[in-house]
Design a protein around this motif. Structure first.
Motif, short mmCIF file in Angstrom:
data_model
loop_
_atom_site.label_atom_id
_atom_site.label_comp_id
_atom_site.label_asym_id
_atom_site.label_seq_id
_atom_site.Cartn_x
_atom_site.Cartn_y
_atom_site.Cartn_z
N SER A 1 -3.03 3.37 2.76
CA SER A 1 -3.75 2.25 2.17
C SER A 1 -4.89 1.81 3.08
O SER A 1 -4.71 1.67 4.30
N LEU A 2 -6.06 1.60 2.50
CA LEU A 2 -7.17 1.06 3.29
C LEU A 2 -6.79 -0.30 3.86
O LEU A 2 -7.18 -0.63 4.99
N ARG A 3 -6.02 -1.06 3.14
CA ARG A 3 -5.57 -2.37 3.65
C ARG A 3 -4.81 -2.21 4.96
O ARG A 3 -4.98 -3.01 5.89
N HIS A 4 -3.97 -1.16 5.05
CA HIS A 4 -3.19 -0.94 6.27
C HIS A 4 -4.12 -0.71 7.46
O HIS A 4 -3.92 -1.28 8.55
N LEU A 5 -5.15 0.11 7.28
CA LEU A 5 -6.08 0.37 8.37
C LEU A 5 -6.86 -0.89 8.75
O LEU A 5 -7.08 -1.16 9.94
N LEU A 6 -7.25 -1.67 7.75
CA LEU A 6 -7.98 -2.91 8.04
C LEU A 6 -7.09 -3.91 8.77
O LEU A 6 -7.55 -4.63 9.67
N ASP A 7 -5.82 -3.94 8.41
CA ASP A 7 -4.89 -4.84 9.11
C ASP A 7 -4.70 -4.41 10.55
O ASP A 7 -4.57 -5.25 11.46
N LEU A 8 -4.66 -3.10 10.80
CA LEU A 8 -4.53 -2.62 12.17
C LEU A 8 -5.74 -3.03 13.01
O LEU A 8 -5.61 -3.37 14.20
N ALA A 9 -6.92 -2.99 12.40
CA ALA A 9 -8.14 -3.36 13.12
C ALA A 9 -8.29 -4.87 13.23
O ALA A 9 -8.88 -5.37 14.20
N GLU B 1 -4.43 -0.67 -3.50
CA GLU B 1 -4.58 0.56 -4.28
C GLU B 1 -5.65 1.48 -3.68
O GLU B 1 -5.52 2.70 -3.75
N VAL B 2 -6.70 0.90 -3.14
CA VAL B 2 -7.74 1.71 -2.49
C VAL B 2 -7.11 2.39 -1.27
O VAL B 2 -6.44 1.75 -0.46
N MET B 3 -7.30 3.70 -1.18
CA MET B 3 -6.63 4.44 -0.10
C MET B 3 -7.55 5.44 0.56
O MET B 3 -8.57 5.86 0.00
N VAL B 4 -7.16 5.84 1.75
CA VAL B 4 -7.76 6.98 2.46
C VAL B 4 -6.80 8.14 2.24
O VAL B 4 -5.70 8.17 2.79
#
Length: 408
Positions: free
Chosen positions: A169-177, A214-217
């Motif tokens: 999930s793009l959200r997961h990456l944004l949360d990590l950053a 829903e948006v994903m890498v």
């Protein structure tokens, strides 16, 4: 030779998918096998059917460099999920990646974040995974059907495909950053390079959309790694939105604290801000917005225009339908110039962003020519339009599809 990562994180040799140089792509027309007539109203509608592109089977060749490869309708027939080796290809610039060293590759996350990230493929594969079935459709799919004709790739109906995508999930990456206060949007870009003086191909989503879960890498497509020409090793998946946002060979994510004024958001891929993105041919100075959500469509896949059937004998039709951002709820068939419609049986539901199969058996007909039409309606009440819309970009066609069959 370069390595590729499979879904378990193991390195393996990727013969045939990666490592073929640009010369192989540039000379692909040498593998032309036949011509197909796309039946475009503006003429010039013959296209070669070619093989020889890395990771691809027989495709309709719209352009070899940068590659524009269209999926033949017979490759869509009977398949909810489009085979990877027949999935359409669309790049903007000719300098595209032809090989990737998966050991040194990094996905960089920066901009208005608390902590910049440089994520390896191994790191990404170890993160929690998400999966979704979603259609990838070029904004200009069916542009060749526009009349009067408009500039751009003269696609038939095959700049479209459906896959099961697996990734993070793009959200997961944004949360990590850690998104900084005041952030507004997320811009993404890939490994393709623009010619001198041109803008990098970059697209952006508003922050809430980018974080919707829903948006994903994605790193996997239909249980396999992404084909090189479809964005290996990573691509952005934006379910329900046109593929201009589905950036291929993704290598950077930037959080913005101001609106994106880059060329590919501010100038390109704009549609009239009107119902159905429709304006009269020749219209100018109308308000525009960036293209965004897809709308319902349906297609015949087992018969083409001009097909012949046996008179006095029933015949079978089938095809695919999509709801855009809402589920398919109804697909209807007409043989009476749209005066009456009959619902068709639907195949299994694979999710609101996926294709859905439809089928119908047409009763025996006397000798003669018959026009068949198919239309889709989604759960939001949107349906295909009777009269084709028009705009100068050749975007968002969703007119009712028709074919003529001859009973003899």
């Amino acid at each position: 030779m370069v390595d590729a990562l499979d879904e378990s994180g193991n390195r393996r040799r990727a013969l045939g998918l990666i490592g073929l140089g640009a010369a192989g792509i540039a000379t692909a027309p040498a593998w032309a096998q036949a011509l197909v007539n796309l039946g475009l109203p503006g003429g010039n509608d013959a296209r070669p059917v070619a093989g020889g592109f890395p990771g691809k089977g027989s495709m309709i060749l719209q352009r070899s460099r940068a590659p524009l490869l269209e999926t033949p309708m017979d490759a869509l027939d009977g398949n909810v999920f489009t085979p990877n080796d027949r999935f359409f290809v669309r790049w903007h610039y000719s300098d595209i990646p032809t090989a990737v060293d998966v050991r040194s590759f990094r996905l960089n996350v920066g901009g208005a974040v608390r902590k910049r990230l440089s994520v390896s493929l191994a790191d990404l594969l170890a993160m929690p995974r998400v999966e979704i079935a979603a259609i990838n459709q070029c904004s200009g799919n069916s542009r060749g059907q526009f009349f009067p004709r408009v500039p751009g790739g003269q696609w038939g109906n095959g700049a479209i495909g459906n896959a099961k995508w697996v990734g993070v999930s793009l959200r997961h990456l944004l949360d990590l950053a850690g998104v900084a206060p005041g952030a507004m949007a997320v811009r993404v870009g890939g490994l393709d390079k623009p010619p001198p003086g041109a803008a990098p191909f970059e697209k952006s989503l508003l922050l809430d959309h980018a974080r919707d879960g829903e948006v994903m890498v994605a790193f996997q497509m239909n249980t396999a790694q992404l084909p090189m020409l479809n964005g290996f090793p990573l691509r952005l998946i934006v379910p329900g939105w046109y593929s201009t946002y589905w950036v291929k060979a993704l290598d950077r994510i930037e959080v913005l604290d101001a609106p994106d004024t880059g060329y590919w958001m501010d100038k390109a891929y704009k549609i009239p801000d009107t119902p159905g993105a429709n304006v009269p041919p020749g219209a100018k100075d109308f308000p525009t917005v960036p293209i965004n959500r897809m709308i319902p469509r349906s297609f015949f896949t087992n018969m083409a225009d001009g097909a012949k059937v046996v008179a006095h004998s029933p015949f079978y039709l089938r095809g695919l339908a999509m709801g855009g951002t809402s589920p398919v709820t109804r697909v209807e068939l007409s043989m009476g110039q749209g005066r009456s419609w009959h619902a068709t049986p639907l195949g299994p539901d694979h999710g609101r962003y996926s294709f859905r199969l439809w089928e119908a058996t047409v009763p025996a007909q006397s000798p003669g020519d018959y026009t068949l039409a198919v239309r889709c309606t989604n759960a939001a009440g949107q349906t295909q339009v009777l009269q084709p819309s028009w705009n100068p970009g050749g975007f968002m066609r969703n007119a009712i599809e028709r074919i003529t069959v001859t009973a003899a």
